[in-house]
Design an enzyme around this catalytic site. Structure first.
Site, short mmCIF file in Angstrom:
data_model
loop_
_atom_site.label_atom_id
_atom_site.label_comp_id
_atom_site.label_asym_id
_atom_site.label_seq_id
_atom_site.Cartn_x
_atom_site.Cartn_y
_atom_site.Cartn_z
N LYS A 71 0.80 -1.23 0.00
CA LYS A 71 0.00 0.00 0.00
C LYS A 71 0.83 1.29 0.00
O LYS A 71 0.47 2.28 0.64
CB LYS A 71 -0.98 0.01 1.20
CG LYS A 71 -1.80 -1.24 1.37
CD LYS A 71 -2.36 -1.81 0.10
CE LYS A 71 -3.40 -0.96 -0.56
NZ LYS A 71 -3.75 -1.52 -1.92
N THR A 75 0.84 0.13 -7.37
CA THR A 75 -0.01 0.11 -8.57
C THR A 75 0.33 1.29 -9.48
O THR A 75 0.43 1.16 -10.70
CB THR A 75 -1.50 0.20 -8.17
OG1 THR A 75 -1.75 -0.69 -7.09
CG2 THR A 75 -2.41 -0.12 -9.34
N HIS A 134 6.95 -7.71 -3.22
CA HIS A 134 6.79 -7.06 -1.91
C HIS A 134 7.86 -7.60 -0.94
O HIS A 134 7.88 -7.23 0.22
CB HIS A 134 5.42 -7.39 -1.31
CG HIS A 134 4.27 -6.64 -1.91
ND1 HIS A 134 4.24 -5.28 -2.03
CD2 HIS A 134 3.09 -7.08 -2.41
CE1 HIS A 134 3.09 -4.91 -2.57
NE2 HIS A 134 2.38 -5.97 -2.82
N SER A 165 -4.26 3.12 4.28
CA SER A 165 -4.52 2.49 2.99
C SER A 165 -4.68 0.96 3.17
O SER A 165 -5.58 0.34 2.59
CB SER A 165 -3.36 2.80 2.04
OG SER A 165 -3.65 2.38 0.75
P1 A3P Z 1 -5.04 5.20 -0.68
O1 A3P Z 1 -5.59 3.96 -0.07
O2 A3P Z 1 -4.43 6.13 0.31
O3 A3P Z 1 -6.00 5.89 -1.57
P2 A3P Z 1 -0.57 0.00 -3.64
O4 A3P Z 1 -0.72 0.23 -5.08
O5 A3P Z 1 0.85 -0.19 -3.20
O6 A3P Z 1 -1.49 -1.06 -3.17
O7 A3P Z 1 -0.99 1.35 -2.92
C1 A3P Z 1 -2.34 1.74 -2.94
C2 A3P Z 1 -2.45 3.23 -2.75
O8 A3P Z 1 -2.04 3.90 -3.95
C3 A3P Z 1 -3.90 3.63 -2.52
O9 A3P Z 1 -3.83 4.76 -1.65
C4 A3P Z 1 -4.36 4.00 -3.91
O10 A3P Z 1 -5.48 4.84 -3.94
C5 A3P Z 1 -3.11 4.69 -4.44
N1 A3P Z 1 -3.06 4.71 -5.91
C6 A3P Z 1 -3.36 3.71 -6.77
N2 A3P Z 1 -3.22 4.11 -8.03
C7 A3P Z 1 -2.81 5.40 -7.99
C8 A3P Z 1 -2.51 6.39 -8.99
N3 A3P Z 1 -2.62 6.10 -10.27
N4 A3P Z 1 -2.13 7.61 -8.58
C9 A3P Z 1 -2.02 7.91 -7.25
N5 A3P Z 1 -2.31 7.03 -6.28
C10 A3P Z 1 -2.69 5.79 -6.63
#
Ligand code: A3P
Length: 318
Positions: A71, A75, A134, A165
């Site tokens: 998180k 992504t 990870h 998150s």
């Molecule tokens: P939040 O839960 O704070 O909104 P990961 O991809 O490592 O699982 O992290 C997820 C976090 O990245 C989430 O944060 C998600 O909303 C955010 N996220 C995913 N895609 C994104 C993008 N294109 N731009 C900015 N933040 C993004």
């Protein structure tokens, strides 16, 4: 191990013997069983996959490994790297329209190759291979660590926003009675007991390595990407040897990878890569400082204290 499509050769009995002796928690967040291997916590499936990966993986010179704790922006980083490596394509050819970034950049310990039902074959992926993990630095295969040409891009994030998150992600689509409490999530996070935890050790290992080998490991922060996305994307592109000729190309990548766009793509509104996670769960708010909307002053104090303590002397601020 050959580069042909074939199963990794591992001694399963040896793996089972090691696993029997690992420290274990049966009721992490009241529901999940976690194992500790090489100092980090994860599910049994992941630990087994990580063992096989470490024992058998052979890197290729131009492999690119994206790495992150959970998180912290994986992504987004996946989408950006896919776009940079694909170059400017029209909407109908844009890979991000066809599938979720996690499909295009598989997370190695969740890949079919190391599990029973793989979706990708790592050994037939065309070069340059782009994949993600990870896993902490310490358990990466030697062939990745020791190769100067196999690059790593690591992304991290403020621990309080990471926790929020994580909390939302694991509560996604859960029934009210099954929800994990934030108190519990914070408590375990501070103890270092969570998927791929402890968080601070995870971050610091990659941080220290990136200082020693800046040509090999690029260290990024989610917040920097939010504050100055053009600068950070240009840095990523340069690191990947794909620097952009003009600002317009940078903007195209950023627009393609924006949270709003990805969230609203049909493939992310309806699809699911893993049976247990809906694609939409990867896109939430993407707001820096969202923790302020959820944490008590006590949680804030506890996390600030541990962050300060853990990062002391490292030169890293989160
Ligand atoms: P939040 O839960 O704070 O909104 P990961 O991809 O490592 O699982 O992290 C997820 C976090 O990245 C989430 O944060 C998600 O909303 C955010 N996220 C995913 N895609 C994104 C993008 N294109 N731009 C900015 N933040 C993004």
């Amino acid at each position: 191990m050959s580069e042909k499509k074939s199963s990794p050769i591992v001694n399963n009995e040896e793996i089972e013997r090691i696993i029997e002796q690992l420290p274990k928690i049966d009721y992490f967040w009241n529901k999940i069983q976690l194992y500790q291997w090489e100092g980090f916590w994860s599910t049994l499936t992941t630990v087994k996959a990580a063992m096989v990966f470490k024992a058998t993986f052979k890197s290729k010179p131009n492999d690119v490994l994206l790495a992150s704790s959970m998180k912290t922006g994986s992504t987004w980083l996946k989408a950006i790297c896919v776009s940079i490596m694909q170059g400017n394509k029209e909407e109908e050819e844009d890979l991000l329209v066809k599938d979720n970034p996690h499909f295009h950049v598989p997370t190695i310990e969740a890949m079919n190759y190391y599990l029973k039902t793989p979706t990708h074959d790592l050994y037939t992926m065309p070069s340059p291979r782009l994949f993600h993990t990870h896993l902490p630095y310490r358990v990466l295969p030697d062939s990745i660590k020791n190769s100067d040409n196999c690059k790593i891009i690591y992304i991290t994030r403020n621990p309080k926003d990471t926790i929020i998150s994580m909390w939302h992600f694991f509560n996604n689509r859960k029934r009210l009675e099954d929800l994990f409490s934030l108190e519990e999530v914070v408590e375990y996070f501070c103890k270092g007991v969570h998927l791929y935890g402890p968080f601070f050790e995870h971050v610091l290992e990659y941080w220290e390595e990136s200082k020693k080998k800046p040509q090999k490991i690029l260290f990024l922060k989610y917040e920097d990407l939010k504050i100055d996305p053009k600068k950070e994307v240009a840095k990523i592109a340069l690191f990947l040897g794909k620097s952009f000729g003009n600002e317009e190309d940078l903007e195209i990548v950023l627009n393609k990878c924006s949270l709003e766009r990805l969230k609203n793509l049909e493939v992310n509104k309806s699809g699911s890569i893993f049976s247990y996670i809906h694609n939409s769960a990867y896109f939430r708010k993407g707001v820096v400082g969202d923790w302020k909307n959820h944490m008590t002053p006590e949680m804030e104090e506890q996390l600030d204290k541990i962050t300060k303590l853990k990062l002391q002397g490292s030169g890293l601020e989160l």
